[in-house]
Design an enzyme around this catalytic site. Structure first.
Site, short mmCIF file in Angstrom:
data_model
loop_
_atom_site.label_atom_id
_atom_site.label_comp_id
_atom_site.label_asym_id
_atom_site.label_seq_id
_atom_site.Cartn_x
_atom_site.Cartn_y
_atom_site.Cartn_z
N LYS A 189 88.87 63.68 74.86
CA LYS A 189 88.78 64.27 73.94
C LYS A 189 89.20 66.00 74.02
O LYS A 189 88.59 66.51 74.44
CB LYS A 189 87.48 64.73 72.81
CG LYS A 189 87.60 64.71 72.20
CD LYS A 189 86.25 64.99 71.28
CE LYS A 189 86.58 66.65 70.75
NZ LYS A 189 87.36 67.96 70.20
N GLU A 264 80.89 71.90 82.96
CA GLU A 264 81.67 73.49 83.54
C GLU A 264 81.70 74.47 82.27
O GLU A 264 82.21 73.98 82.01
CB GLU A 264 82.95 73.32 83.87
CG GLU A 264 83.09 74.64 84.72
CD GLU A 264 84.37 75.35 83.78
OE1 GLU A 264 83.71 76.71 83.03
OE2 GLU A 264 84.88 75.35 83.85
N CYS A 298 85.86 80.84 81.09
CA CYS A 298 84.73 80.98 81.43
C CYS A 298 84.73 81.57 82.67
O CYS A 298 82.99 82.66 82.81
CB CYS A 298 84.60 79.73 81.36
SG CYS A 298 85.88 79.09 82.81
N GLU A 399 78.22 85.68 76.38
CA GLU A 399 79.88 85.70 76.08
C GLU A 399 80.58 86.50 74.84
O GLU A 399 80.32 85.22 73.75
CB GLU A 399 80.66 83.82 76.34
CG GLU A 399 81.27 83.72 77.23
CD GLU A 399 81.35 82.44 77.45
OE1 GLU A 399 80.97 81.44 77.04
OE2 GLU A 399 82.41 81.91 78.77
P1 NDP Z 1 82.14 74.11 72.60
O1 NDP Z 1 81.14 74.03 73.61
O2 NDP Z 1 82.04 73.76 71.12
O3 NDP Z 1 83.97 73.11 72.24
C1 NDP Z 1 84.69 72.45 74.22
C2 NDP Z 1 84.61 70.98 72.84
O4 NDP Z 1 83.56 70.40 73.02
C3 NDP Z 1 86.04 71.16 72.11
O5 NDP Z 1 86.62 70.06 72.55
C4 NDP Z 1 85.47 70.72 71.04
O6 NDP Z 1 85.50 69.69 69.94
C5 NDP Z 1 83.63 69.67 71.91
N1 NDP Z 1 82.24 69.30 70.88
C6 NDP Z 1 81.96 70.48 70.48
N2 NDP Z 1 80.93 69.88 69.59
C7 NDP Z 1 80.29 68.62 70.75
C8 NDP Z 1 79.71 68.11 70.50
N3 NDP Z 1 78.21 68.06 70.02
N4 NDP Z 1 79.28 67.05 71.60
C9 NDP Z 1 80.55 66.94 72.28
N5 NDP Z 1 81.50 67.95 72.31
C10 NDP Z 1 81.47 68.39 71.52
O7 NDP Z 1 83.16 74.86 72.66
P2 NDP Z 1 84.05 75.79 70.75
O8 NDP Z 1 85.79 75.18 71.27
O9 NDP Z 1 83.92 75.86 69.87
O10 NDP Z 1 84.01 77.02 71.24
C11 NDP Z 1 83.00 78.32 70.96
C12 NDP Z 1 82.61 79.33 72.01
O11 NDP Z 1 82.56 78.30 73.31
C13 NDP Z 1 83.63 80.38 72.12
O12 NDP Z 1 83.16 80.98 70.97
C14 NDP Z 1 83.11 80.82 73.03
O13 NDP Z 1 82.64 81.41 73.87
C15 NDP Z 1 83.11 79.59 74.20
N6 NDP Z 1 83.95 79.04 74.98
C16 NDP Z 1 83.38 78.18 76.09
C17 NDP Z 1 84.23 78.01 77.01
C18 NDP Z 1 83.99 78.10 78.99
O14 NDP Z 1 84.92 77.77 79.59
N7 NDP Z 1 83.01 79.00 79.36
C19 NDP Z 1 85.19 77.74 76.88
C20 NDP Z 1 86.38 77.18 75.17
C21 NDP Z 1 84.31 78.07 74.81
P3 NDP Z 1 86.02 70.80 68.68
O15 NDP Z 1 87.47 71.09 69.49
O16 NDP Z 1 86.61 69.24 68.26
O17 NDP Z 1 84.82 71.34 68.17
#
Ligand code: NDP
Length: 505
Positions: A189, A264, A298, A399
Site C-alpha cells: 500500500k 522503520e 527519516c 520530526e
Molecule cells: P503516516 O505514517 O501517516 O503514513 C505512512 C503510510 O502509512 C502511508 O501509506 C499511509 O497511508 C499509511 N497509514 C496512515 N495511517 C495508517 C494506519 N492507521 N494504519 C496503517 N497505515 C496507515 O505518515 P504521513 O505520510 O501521513 O506523514 C505524516 C508525518 O509522518 C509527516 O508529517 C512526517 O513528519 C512523518 N513521516 C515520516 C516518515 C519517515 O520515514 N520517518 C515518512 C513519511 C512521513 P496514507 O498515505 O493513505 O495516509
C-alpha cells in the site's frame, strides 16, 4: 536563492490520466468505482487518478496473495529462477529508467538528481536481493549424541507492506525486493499522495514473470485500508515505514494475530562536527544531510552540533553555501531542493518554525514558504537554519520533516554524545572528524542504527538500515532483511542404530 526555471530536459506530463491497482497480476479498479486524485506538489496541479480502495478490495488482494503463496509456484521455484526474475525486474526498470525518474519527480516534487539516485538504488535493490537470496540458507548444527540437526529458511507468507510518500519508488523496492526474493507474496500500500511508481513497479514485476498474486498493489487511505491490512487474519507480516505514532498503532493491531512486524519510523538525527574535521567536507555534507530530499527524510540530519572552537568559521560557510542552493523546476538538472509534498505538510513545517521563534530561537536563514517562478501554485519552503536552540525545545525534539535544521554548540565529546542521544529517536547520526580514536568512541556511544563518518550518505543495498529506540526495529536493505521474510525451521533427527525409548516402556 530562487532561480527562474530553465528549459526542462524531460517531459512534464504523465502519460496516463488514470492508474489502476494491480491485483492478481491484473489492473483493478476499486469495486466501489471511487477514485482519488494525485497531484504534482511542485505545481499544485492534478496529474492522474487512482482507485480509492476499501476493505472489499483489500480482501480481494489479500486473497490473491494468499492463494499465490499457499498454492502457487513462486516459493517452490528453484532459488536461481527467482533470482533470474528479480534481475529481469531490475533490467526492465533500467530500460524504463527515464520514465520512472520523471514519474517520481512529477508525483513527489523531488529534484531530478534525487529521483535519479533513488530509482537507481531501487534497481540495485532487486539486483542485490537476486544475489543475496542464493546464499541465504540454513545451517547444520552439532547435537550431542547420535542426533542430527539442520535448519532451513522458509518464506514467512503474505506480507502487508505500507510505505510513505518521501521515497515512493525506493521504499517500494526496499520492501518488495527482499520479500519476493524470500518467496513471500505481498500486498503493497503506497502513500495516497504518491502511488504511481509503486503501481508501475507491480506492472513491471508481472512483465518480468512474477506469477499472478505475488505482487499486489492497493491504493487508498491508510486509516481505512492500511489499518485493515495490519489486522487482516490472512496477513502474516507487516512491514511499515512512516511516522512513529502510526507505527505504534500498527504494532498494537498486528499483535492481535501475532504478525511479524518491521517498523522503520521517524528520526531526529544528530550531525556532529569536531574541531579536526575537514571543514569543507563537513559543511557540504551537513547541507546535503538536511536539505537533500527537501529535508523530507527519516534520516535527515536535523540537529547540527558544532564544536565551540570552530562554530563561527563553520557557520559562515554553512550560511553562505546554503544561500547558493538552487531551487527551481524539479526536473532541472541543476535543482538542489525540491517542493514540499503537500499544503498540509508545508503548514506543519512553518508552524514548527513559528513556534521555535516564540520559544526564543533565531531564524538565520529561510523560515518562510517560497514562491518559485513558474511554480507559484506549488508547495515550497525556504531552506531554514535556526540557532539559539536548546536540545529540549520542541524544534530540537520533534520530526519537522522539512528543510529545517537546528544548530547547537558543544564543548566536549561526552557532552555531545549525551545531547545526541537525548531524543526518543535513534535512526541515524553523522560524525565529522579525523581522529580515529575519537570517531570510534563517539560512534560506539551513539544510539543510532546508522552512523555516517565523514560521509553524508546513509543507505546502499547491502548496508542494513533501521533504528534504535522509537525509530523502530528490524533492518532493511541488508542480508539480514531476508531473515525478516523467512521463518527458520529446525529439523532434528535421530541417527542412532538402536531405536529411542525415552520412557523405557
Ligand atoms: P503516516 O505514517 O501517516 O503514513 C505512512 C503510510 O502509512 C502511508 O501509506 C499511509 O497511508 C499509511 N497509514 C496512515 N495511517 C495508517 C494506519 N492507521 N494504519 C496503517 N497505515 C496507515 O505518515 P504521513 O505520510 O501521513 O506523514 C505524516 C508525518 O509522518 C509527516 O508529517 C512526517 O513528519 C512523518 N513521516 C515520516 C516518515 C519517515 O520515514 N520517518 C515518512 C513519511 C512521513 P496514507 O498515505 O493513505 O495516509
Amino acid at each position: 536563492m530562487v532561480k527562474t526555471h530553465e528549459k526542462p530536459i524531460f517531459i512534464k506530463e504523465v502519460k496516463r490520466d488514470m492508474y489502476q491497482m494491480v491485483i492478481n497480476g491484473k489492473p483493478a479498479d476499486a469495486k466501489s468505482g471511487e477514485m482519488m486524485t494525485v497531484y504534482n506538489p511542485a505545481t499544485g496541479k492534478p496529474i492522474a487518478e487512482v482507485p480509492k480502495a476499501d476493505r472489499e478490495d483489500v480482501d480481494i488482494a489479500v486473497e490473491a496473495a494468499r492463494t499465490a503463496f499457499d498454492h502457487g509456484k513462486w516459493k517452490r521455484y528453484p532459488v536461481g529462477k527467482r533470482a533470474r526474475i528479480l534481475n529481469k525486474i531490475a533490467s526492465i526498470m533500467r530500460g524504463r529508467f527515464r520514465e520512472l525518474v520523471e514519474m517520481e519527480v512529477i508525483n513527489s516534487g523531488k529534484t531530478l538528481s534525487a529521483a535519479q539516485g533513488q530509482v537507481m538504488q531501487a534497481i540495485e535493490d532487486f539486483e542485490f536481493y537476486a544475489g543475496a537470496i542464493v546464499g541465504h540458507r540454513g545451517d547444520v548444527n552439532n547435537v550431542p549424541g547420535q542426533f542430527f540437526n539442520y535448519t532451513q529458511k522458509e518464506p514467512t507468507g503474505v506480507a502487508a507492506q505500507i510505505i510513505p510518500w518521501n521515497y515512493p519508488m525506493m521504499m517500494a523496492a526496499w520492501k518488495v525486493a527482499p520479500a519476493i526474493a524470500a518467496g513471500c507474496s505481498v500486498v503493497l500500500k503506497p502513500a495516497s499522495l504518491t502511488p504511481i511508481t509503486a503501481i508501475l513497479l507491480a506492472e513491471i514485476c508481472t512483465e518480468a514473470g512474477v506469477p499472478d498474486g505475488v505482487v499486489n498493489v492497493v491504493t487508498g487511505p491508510g486509516t481505512t485500508i492500511g489499518a485493515y491490512l495490519t489486522e487482516h487474519e490472512a496477513i502474516d507480516k507487516v512491514a511499515f515505514t512512516g511516522e512513529t505514532s502510526t507505527g505504534k498503532d500498527i504494532m498494537a493491531k498486528a499483535s492481535e494475530t501475532l504478525k511479524r512486524v518491521t517498523l522503520e519510523l521517524g528520526g531526529k538525527s544528530p550531525n556532529i562536527v569536531f574541531p579536526d574535521a575537514d571543514m569543507d567536507a563537513a559543511v557540504n555534507g551537513s547541507i546535503f544531510g538536511i536539505f537533500y530530499n527537501t529535508g523530507q527524510s527519516c534520516e535527515a540530519r536535523s540537529r547540527l552540533f558544532i564544536h565551540d572552537s570552530i562554530y563561527d568559521e563553520f557557520m559562515e560557510s554553512f550560511l553562505a553555501k546554503t544561500s547558493q542552493l538552487i531551487i527551481e523546476d524539479p526536473l532541472s538538472e541543476k535543482s538542489h531542493v525540491g517542493a514540499i509534498i503537500s499544503q498540509t505538510q508545508l503548514e506543519k513545517i512553518h508552524s514548527y518554525v513559528e513556534e521555535a521563534k516564540k520559544e526564543g530561537a533565531t531564524v538565520l536563514a529561510g523560515g518562510h514558504p517560497l514562491k518559485v517562478e513558474g511554480f507559484e501554485d506549488g508547495y515550497w519552503y525556504a531552506p531554514t537554519i535556526i540557532t539559539g536552540v536548546t536540545n529540549d525545545m520542541k524544534i530540537a525534539q520533534e520530526e519537522v520533516f522539512g528543510p529545517v535544521v537546528v544548530v547547537m554548540k558543544f564543548t566536549d565529546e561526552k557532552e555531545v554524545i549525551q545531547l545526541a542521544n537525548d531524543t526518543r529517536y535513534g535512526l541515524a547520526a553523522a560524525i565529522w572528524a579525523k581522529e580515529q580514536g575519537l570517531i570510534k568512541r563517539v560512534s560506539d556511544g551513539l544510539q543510532a542504527g546508522v552512523v555516517m563518518v565523514n560521509c553524508p550518505f546513509s543507505a546502499f543495498p547491502g548496508t542494513p538500515f533501521g533504528g534504535y529506540k522509537e525509530s523502530g526495529f528490524g533492518r532493511e536493505l541488508g542480508i539480514e532483511t531476508l531473515d525478516l521474510y523467512t521463518e527458520t525451521k529446525s529439523v532434528l533427527s535421530y541417527a542412532g542404530r538402536k531405536p529411542l525409548n525415552p520412557f523405557n516402556l
